[in-house]
Design an enzyme around this catalytic site. Structure first.
Site: not given
Ligand code: ADP
Ligand code: MG
Length: 315
Positions: A9-10, A127, A211
């Site tokens: 994400g970052n 999730k 992922k």
């Protein structure tokens, strides 16, 4: 040497999590610096990436615009985010390569991941995704067939299925591009989940695949030497979040799995990354590394991160 790098994400949002287009482009541009260094040094690189914030945003648009524009299913959202993230990644990488005098080509592939139609995860969504809503707003969506859970103070949140990836269906296209000298972006967001019917037809399913799990499968399918999971910490740690926290360096699968069983890694964040590097090495990968974006280069050169090596690999 062939390397798969999974971007978290970052790599795609600002430090505070903002995902305005400018924030995403800036984050990706930063992330492509170490990647371009590796490409320019001659490594064969395949990239994959998460899509949590991007899919979250699309779901909000779906909800708010539902009375005007027909909402699209989750597998479409997965495909859309592969397109937008892939687009900004290839733009940024091409530029970083040009700055290094490299003429390597880059491409992004819309990628499907086959899951089992009978995967129990499909009927037991776990999730959490998207935003929190008060019950009266969530109720409308529940009536439309979505599964939402009461998450206490913050409100209700949608939960979706997260089945196991079984096959990276577009791996042959990725292989062909790599063989032709391309740096390839593939299986973003874990790939668009599809099931195969008895007549061979593929159908998208309303799910998101982890992922990191797909990264391991893609790495094995492509026969990469090193898989690097690039996140926002330099290493997985024991006693994370306590004053006793201790980063894990070089480790074998058995020991790392034992740490996991002791509960050192959070489900939904570090847990799947640890599982992914273990699977990669257990199934024949040479080296799996969990580290930060900034240390991708060192990780490839075997001098950073939580590093899992296979049996028989010289240490
Ligand atoms: P990404 O978005 O990069 O895929 P996540 O945010 O899901 O990654 O996971 C990385 C986060 O995992 C870290 O920022 C940290 O807060 C959390 N984490 C949980 N357990 C651990 C641990 N044992 N060691 C290091 N980080 C951990
Ligand atoms: Mg994150």
């Amino acid at each position: 040497m062939r390397v798969l790098i999974a971007l978290g994400g970052n790599a795609m949002t600002a430090a505070d999590g903002s995902a305005r287009p400018g924030d995403q482009i800036a984050a990706v541009t930063r992330a492509m610096e170490p990647v371009a260094d590796l490409v320019a040094a001659g490594y064969e690189i395949v990239l994959t990436h998460g899509n949590g914030p991007q899919v979250g945003n699309l779901l909000v648009k779906n909800e708010l615009a539902a009375s005007v524009v027909p909402p699209v299913p989750l597998d479409w959202c997965d495909a859309q985010t592969q397109g937008t993230v892939g687009f900004i990644v290839i733009n940024a990488l091409e530029r970083a390569l040009a700055a290094r005098g490299s003429r390597r080509k880059v491409a992004a592939v819309v990628s499907r991941t086959r899951v089992d139609a009978h995967d129990p995860a499909l009927t037991h969504p776990t999730k959490p995704i998207g935003r929190y809503l008060p019950y009266d707003e969530a109720r409308v969506l529940i009536e439309h067939g979505q599964v939402w859970q009461d998450r206490g103070e913050r409100g209700w949140r949608r939960v979706v299925a997260s089945p196991q990836p079984l096959e990276v269906l577009d791996a042959p296209a990725v292989s062909a591009l790599v063989a032709a000298g391309f740096v390839v972006v593939a299986s973003g967001g874990g790939g668009v989940p599809v099931t195969r019917a008895a007549d061979g037809a593929l159908r998208g399913v309303e799910a998101v695949i982890d992922k990191d799990a797909t990264a391991a499968l893609l790495a094995l399918t492509l026969g990469v030497d090193v898989m690097v999971i690039a996140t926002d910490v330099d290493a997985a740690a024991l006693w994370f979040g306590t004053p006793q926290a201790r980063p894990i360096g070089r480790v074998d699968v058995e020991t790392l799995r034992a740490y996991a069983a002791e509960g050192h890694f959070q489900a939904g964040s570090m847990g799947p990354k640890v599982e992914a590097v273990c699977r990669f090495v257990e199934q024949g990968g040479r080296r799996g590394v969990i580290t930060s974006l900034e240390r991708i280069g060192e990780a490839v050169h075997d001098s950073a991160g939580t590093t899992v090596v296979g049996v028989g690999v010289a240490t």
